[in-house]
Design an enzyme around this catalytic site. Structure first.
Site, PDB file in Angstrom:
ATOM      1  N   GLN A  21      45.434  35.152  37.146  1.00  0.00           N
ATOM      2  CA  GLN A  21      44.719  34.210  36.288  1.00  0.00           C
ATOM      3  C   GLN A  21      43.351  33.855  36.881  1.00  0.00           C
ATOM      4  OE1 GLN A  21      45.862  32.794  33.242  1.00  0.00           O
ATOM      5  NE2 GLN A  21      43.668  32.394  33.178  1.00  0.00           N
TER       6      GLN A  21
ATOM      7  N   ASP B 278      45.130  22.341  33.492  1.00  0.00           N
ATOM      8  CA  ASP B 278      46.317  23.102  33.081  1.00  0.00           C
ATOM      9  C   ASP B 278      47.348  22.096  32.570  1.00  0.00           C
ATOM     10  OD1 ASP B 278      48.222  25.110  32.792  1.00  0.00           O
ATOM     11  OD2 ASP B 278      48.600  25.355  34.937  1.00  0.00           O
TER      12      ASP B 278
ATOM     13  N   ARG C 298      41.927  38.689  31.146  1.00  0.00           N
ATOM     14  CA  ARG C 298      43.157  39.053  31.859  1.00  0.00           C
ATOM     15  C   ARG C 298      43.363  40.567  31.728  1.00  0.00           C
ATOM     16  NH1 ARG C 298      47.235  35.319  32.484  1.00  0.00           N
ATOM     17  NH2 ARG C 298      48.149  36.982  33.756  1.00  0.00           N
TER      18      ARG C 298
ATOM     19  N   HIS D 196      49.103  31.820  40.936  1.00  0.00           N
ATOM     20  CA  HIS D 196      48.867  32.644  39.734  1.00  0.00           C
ATOM     21  C   HIS D 196      47.562  33.432  39.960  1.00  0.00           C
ATOM     22  CE1 HIS D 196      49.244  34.122  35.809  1.00  0.00           C
ATOM     23  NE2 HIS D 196      49.069  33.040  35.081  1.00  0.00           N
TER      24      HIS D 196
ATOM     25  N   ARG E 228      56.954  38.004  37.438  1.00  0.00           N
ATOM     26  CA  ARG E 228      56.767  36.562  37.186  1.00  0.00           C
ATOM     27  C   ARG E 228      58.097  35.886  37.519  1.00  0.00           C
ATOM     28  NH1 ARG E 228      54.009  33.410  32.175  1.00  0.00           N
ATOM     29  NH2 ARG E 228      52.240  34.060  33.440  1.00  0.00           N
TER      30      ARG E 228
ATOM     31  N   CYS F  42      43.922  28.050  31.538  1.00  0.00           N
ATOM     32  CA  CYS F  42      44.627  29.342  31.583  1.00  0.00           C
ATOM     33  C   CYS F  42      45.439  29.604  30.312  1.00  0.00           C
ATOM     34  CB  CYS F  42      45.522  29.416  32.811  1.00  0.00           C
ATOM     35  SG  CYS F  42      46.856  28.213  32.823  1.00  0.00           S
TER      36      CYS F  42
END
Ligand code: CP
Ligand code: NVA
Length: 304
Positions: free
Chosen positions: A134, A220, A288, A131, A104, A260
């Site tokens: 996700q 988001d 996830r 991402h 990340r 998310c």
């Protein structure tokens, strides 16, 4: 098998996603039935975090352990990564001591440079641009609740950020449509999203128009990690881009809501929507774990 990375959503094709989703379903069922499944015994995952995380760290670390392997957490603060060791050198060393790496970080370019110097598969656990893990979990969640996403419409309300870019890529790979509405000045940049064309998305000035008839409404945070300096300005600019009950009313009757997480109730989403009946955010977060276990299995063992 040649090394396969997952740096962007379109690093896997439709067949590969079908395989991963089918494996995720099986792995999830085994897990729920307390059945031990250890295909990655003696394998080591290294997780490198240059930004904060709850879900990504937990799902990768727990996931690797549940598959029989182990996971090691590195961050910029406590490793030489924060003291200017070249990414290429770090990749050489880390990939000689591990079997798979998750990163990340900030710019996508960093993870691309790492992968180019890695002996083992590299997974994108979020960059400024993408991402992919996700959206893999989100689409698996959609399929669990509603069946195939092919031909469906996803409404993206808010910032044209890493999560938005990944939805746009996923629409091309899995053949669905995205209706995007961002405030002026925050528009989608197709080059940044690395799109092949404009066939799979449509831009709407008014978020209500984007949500109309959508099968899935998603959003988001207004300010992503790394953009904190713009927070105040963004609070003003995004004020009309909140997913609320009125917006869910214009979507399809059986529309789902996804986020998310982490979420800010009263900003990008109202509390009644995220805590309401159409919201599947907890399934989305849980998935996830299952989808990333299937992804690691695929990248390390191929189609088992
Ligand atoms: N959605 C997500 O990636 O959450 P974390 O930042 O907690 O990992
Ligand atoms: N767009 C958000 C997602 C967090 C999981 C960020 O990059 O901060």
């Amino acid at each position: 098998m040649a090394i396969k990375h997952f740096l962007q959503f379109n690093d896997l094709n439709r067949d590969e996603f079908e395989h991963v989703f089918q494996r995720a379903h099986w792995i999830k069922n085994q897990f729920k039935a307390y059945q031990q499944y250890w295909p990655l015994q003696d394998r080591t995952l290294v997780m490198i975090f240059e930004k904060a995380s709850t879900r990504t760290r937990l799902s990768f670390e727990a996931g690797m352990q549940q598959l029989g392997g182990s996971a090691i957490y590195l961050n910029t603060r406590d490793s030489q990564l924060g003291r200017g060791e070249p990414v290429e050198d770090a990749a050489q060393v880390i990939s000689r001591m591990s079997d798979i790496v998750m990163i990340r970080t900030f710019e996508q370019e960093i993870i691309e440079r790492f992968a180019a110097n890695s002996r083992v598969p590299v997974i994108n656990g979020l960059t400024n641009e993408y991402h992919p893990c996700q959206i893999m979990a989100d689409i698996f969640t959609y399929i669990e609740h509603r069946g195939s996403i092919k031909g469906k419409t996803v409404a993206w309300i808010g910032d044209s950020n890493n999560v938005c870019n990944t939805w746009l890529q996923a629409a091309e790979v899995l053949d669905f449509n995205v209706h995007v509405s961002t405030p002026p000045g925050y528009e989608v940049e197709p080059e940044r999203a690395n799109l092949y064309g404009t066939d799979h998305f449509e831009v709407f000035a008014d978020p209500m128009d984007a949500a109309e008839g959508a099968d899935l409404v998603t959003t988001d945070v207004w300010t992503s990690m790394g953009f904190e300096a713009e927070n105040e300005e963004r609070m003003r600019d995004f004020a009309d881009w909140q997913v609320d009950a009125d917006m869910m009313r214009v979507a399809a009757k059986d529309a789902l809501f996804m986020h998310c997480l982490p979420a800010h109730r009263g900003e990008e989403v109202s509390a009644d929507v995220i805590d309401g009946k159409q919201s599947v955010v907890w399934d989305e977060a849980e998935n996830r774990l299952h989808t990333q276990k299937a992804l690691m299995e695929y990248l390390l063992l191929g189609k088992v």
